[in-house]
Design a protein around this motif. Sequence first.
Motif, PDB file in Angstrom:
ATOM      1  N   HIS A  13       0.870  -1.179   0.000  1.00  0.00           N
ATOM      2  CA  HIS A  13       0.000   0.000   0.000  1.00  0.00           C
ATOM      3  C   HIS A  13       0.909   1.232   0.000  1.00  0.00           C
ATOM      4  CE1 HIS A  13      -3.774   1.983   0.155  1.00  0.00           C
ATOM      5  NE2 HIS A  13      -3.733   2.344   1.440  1.00  0.00           N
ATOM      6  N   ASP A  14       0.422   2.386   0.379  1.00  0.00           N
ATOM      7  CA  ASP A  14       1.210   3.614   0.318  1.00  0.00           C
ATOM      8  C   ASP A  14       2.482   3.489   1.163  1.00  0.00           C
ATOM      9  OD1 ASP A  14      -0.846   4.626  -1.203  1.00  0.00           O
ATOM     10  OD2 ASP A  14      -1.750   5.752   0.448  1.00  0.00           O
ATOM     11  N   LEU A  18       6.559  12.871  10.038  1.00  0.00           N
ATOM     12  CA  LEU A  18       5.446  13.088   9.116  1.00  0.00           C
ATOM     13  C   LEU A  18       5.021  11.785   8.447  1.00  0.00           C
ATOM     14  CD1 LEU A  18       6.503  16.478   7.496  1.00  0.00           C
ATOM     15  CD2 LEU A  18       4.593  16.074   9.069  1.00  0.00           C
ATOM     16  N   ALA A  19       5.989  10.922   8.118  1.00  0.00           N
ATOM     17  CA  ALA A  19       5.646   9.636   7.513  1.00  0.00           C
ATOM     18  C   ALA A  19       4.885   8.760   8.499  1.00  0.00           C
ATOM     19  CB  ALA A  19       6.911   8.924   7.037  1.00  0.00           C
ATOM     20  N   ALA A  20       5.285   8.808   9.769  1.00  0.00           N
ATOM     21  CA  ALA A  20       4.561   8.055  10.791  1.00  0.00           C
ATOM     22  C   ALA A  20       3.161   8.619  10.975  1.00  0.00           C
ATOM     23  CB  ALA A  20       5.330   8.087  12.109  1.00  0.00           C
ATOM     24  N   GLU A  21       3.044   9.929  10.972  1.00  0.00           N
ATOM     25  CA  GLU A  21       1.732  10.569  11.106  1.00  0.00           C
ATOM     26  C   GLU A  21       0.816  10.191   9.945  1.00  0.00           C
ATOM     27  OE1 GLU A  21      -0.215  15.081  11.128  1.00  0.00           O
ATOM     28  OE2 GLU A  21       1.918  14.805  11.575  1.00  0.00           O
ATOM     29  N   GLY A  22       1.394  10.103   8.754  1.00  0.00           N
ATOM     30  CA  GLY A  22       0.616   9.712   7.576  1.00  0.00           C
ATOM     31  C   GLY A  22       0.372   8.218   7.469  1.00  0.00           C
ATOM     32  N   ASP A  23       0.936   7.454   8.388  1.00  0.00           N
ATOM     33  CA  ASP A  23       0.793   5.994   8.442  1.00  0.00           C
ATOM     34  C   ASP A  23       1.308   5.318   7.165  1.00  0.00           C
ATOM     35  OD1 ASP A  23       0.277   3.650   9.769  1.00  0.00           O
ATOM     36  OD2 ASP A  23      -1.833   3.554   9.178  1.00  0.00           O
ATOM     37  N   PHE A  24       2.423   5.802   6.671  1.00  0.00           N
ATOM     38  CA  PHE A  24       3.096   5.151   5.556  1.00  0.00           C
ATOM     39  C   PHE A  24       3.929   3.976   6.052  1.00  0.00           C
ATOM     40  CE2 PHE A  24       2.516   9.422   3.836  1.00  0.00           C
ATOM     41  CZ  PHE A  24       2.207   9.184   2.503  1.00  0.00           C
ATOM     42  N   ALA A  25       4.010   2.906   5.263  1.00  0.00           N
ATOM     43  CA  ALA A  25       5.135   1.992   5.405  1.00  0.00           C
ATOM     44  C   ALA A  25       6.370   2.765   4.954  1.00  0.00           C
ATOM     45  CB  ALA A  25       4.934   0.750   4.549  1.00  0.00           C
ATOM     46  N   MET A  26       7.527   2.420   5.500  1.00  0.00           N
ATOM     47  CA  MET A  26       8.738   3.178   5.190  1.00  0.00           C
ATOM     48  C   MET A  26       9.885   2.238   4.870  1.00  0.00           C
ATOM     49  SD  MET A  26       8.625   5.927   8.319  1.00  0.00           S
ATOM     50  CE  MET A  26       7.205   5.561   9.368  1.00  0.00           C
ATOM     51  N   VAL A  86      12.732   7.854  17.479  1.00  0.00           N
ATOM     52  CA  VAL A  86      11.652   8.639  16.879  1.00  0.00           C
ATOM     53  C   VAL A  86      10.492   7.737  16.485  1.00  0.00           C
ATOM     54  CG1 VAL A  86      10.995  10.012  14.861  1.00  0.00           C
ATOM     55  CG2 VAL A  86      13.108  10.532  16.085  1.00  0.00           C
ATOM     56  N   LEU A  87      10.790   6.605  15.850  1.00  0.00           N
ATOM     57  CA  LEU A  87       9.736   5.711  15.381  1.00  0.00           C
ATOM     58  C   LEU A  87       8.960   5.099  16.544  1.00  0.00           C
ATOM     59  CD1 LEU A  87      11.639   3.907  12.484  1.00  0.00           C
ATOM     60  CD2 LEU A  87       9.832   5.618  12.262  1.00  0.00           C
ATOM     61  N   LYS A  88       9.648   4.698  17.581  1.00  0.00           N
ATOM     62  CA  LYS A  88       8.964   4.100  18.731  1.00  0.00           C
ATOM     63  C   LYS A  88       8.031   5.108  19.393  1.00  0.00           C
ATOM     64  CE  LYS A  88      12.591   0.678  19.557  1.00  0.00           C
ATOM     65  NZ  LYS A  88      13.750   0.265  20.374  1.00  0.00           N
ATOM     66  N   ILE A 148      12.844  -1.985   6.433  1.00  0.00           N
ATOM     67  CA  ILE A 148      11.466  -1.656   6.058  1.00  0.00           C
ATOM     68  C   ILE A 148      10.604  -1.750   7.311  1.00  0.00           C
ATOM     69  CG2 ILE A 148       9.434  -2.351   4.716  1.00  0.00           C
ATOM     70  CD1 ILE A 148      11.317  -3.461   2.601  1.00  0.00           C
ATOM     71  N   ILE A 149       9.871  -0.697   7.601  1.00  0.00           N
ATOM     72  CA  ILE A 149       8.925  -0.721   8.719  1.00  0.00           C
ATOM     73  C   ILE A 149       7.518  -0.627   8.145  1.00  0.00           C
ATOM     74  CG2 ILE A 149       9.291   1.771   9.049  1.00  0.00           C
ATOM     75  CD1 ILE A 149       8.483   1.343  12.004  1.00  0.00           C
ATOM     76  N   GLY A 150       6.653  -1.486   8.607  1.00  0.00           N
ATOM     77  CA  GLY A 150       5.294  -1.511   8.099  1.00  0.00           C
ATOM     78  C   GLY A 150       4.463  -0.336   8.587  1.00  0.00           C
ATOM     79  N   SER A 151       3.274  -0.206   8.050  1.00  0.00           N
ATOM     80  CA  SER A 151       2.300   0.756   8.557  1.00  0.00           C
ATOM     81  C   SER A 151       1.511   0.091   9.687  1.00  0.00           C
ATOM     82  CB  SER A 151       1.350   1.188   7.431  1.00  0.00           C
ATOM     83  OG  SER A 151       0.430   0.144   7.142  1.00  0.00           O
ATOM     84  N   SER A 152       0.548   0.815  10.230  1.00  0.00           N
ATOM     85  CA  SER A 152      -0.280   0.226  11.285  1.00  0.00           C
ATOM     86  C   SER A 152      -1.139  -0.918  10.753  1.00  0.00           C
ATOM     87  CB  SER A 152      -1.178   1.302  11.907  1.00  0.00           C
ATOM     88  OG  SER A 152      -2.128   1.772  10.953  1.00  0.00           O
ATOM     89  N   ARG A 153      -1.302  -0.997   9.438  1.00  0.00           N
ATOM     90  CA  ARG A 153      -2.138  -2.025   8.817  1.00  0.00           C
ATOM     91  C   ARG A 153      -1.351  -3.241   8.369  1.00  0.00           C
ATOM     92  NH1 ARG A 153      -7.096  -2.908   8.454  1.00  0.00           N
ATOM     93  NH2 ARG A 153      -7.120  -3.191   6.189  1.00  0.00           N
TER      94      ARG A 153
END
Length: 250
Positions: free
Chosen positions: A130-131, A153-161, A181-183, A225-230
């Motif tokens: 996904h995004d 901002l990427a975490a706020e937008g719930d992007f995988a990174m 930061v990510l935690k 690679i870190i996933g999104s919340s989904r």
Amino acid sequence: MTGWVRIAGLGPGDDALITPEVTDVLAQATDIVGYIPYVARIAERPGLTLHASDNRVEIDRSRHALEMASEGKNVVVVSSGDPGVFAMAAAVFEAVEDGPADWRNLDISVLPGITAMLAASARCGAPLGHDFCAINLSDNLKPWSLIEKRLRLAAEGDFAMAFYNPRSKSRPEGFVRTLDVLKEACGDDRPVIFARNVTRSDEEIRIVPLSQTTPDMADMRTMVIIGSSRTRIIPRDGAPLVYTPRSTPE
């Protein structure tokens, strides 16, 4: 007489992942320009000159390639992965913009490759299904404050990174701060993939909950690679499958 410049991606490591287009243009080249370990992947042959140089001289390397093309040579500038992803394509065009006017009329093209982000994702399933966004964690060419802003901002937008250049010997503290930061920003225990030397004989892949990640899990040969919340994990015999669903509920 003028030659040409091709900016080519050699893929993530396995020669089977070099595209036929790149293989063809390597066979036509009179000169190969690139970082030492990437040039070392090119077989020597009569009529071909290899120009290997150290890291952090991308602009000098680009100028050299453009100068040789102006003299009529057929030059391939090699990168690992895809040359347009944190690699040599942007450096060549920066040299073109700042260089002599006639360089702008040279025959220059970019030949895509399989970048490490996509190779690592494929090895695990589809965590980038996904995004998603890609962030270079090196602060050699940009300040840490900008990296941290983009992470939040990427975490706020719930992007995988996907993270390139996560941790080097000269700047180990950067990845420490990234995980902190990510935690804080993600607020959950989403999966993190550490894919080292993807597609090579010593490939190593670890899938770790965010809360259990430590800085020493990554180095400069690691794609993170870190996933999104989904993002989901499917348990099975052997390595699990990781994927991010294509849809998001309203």
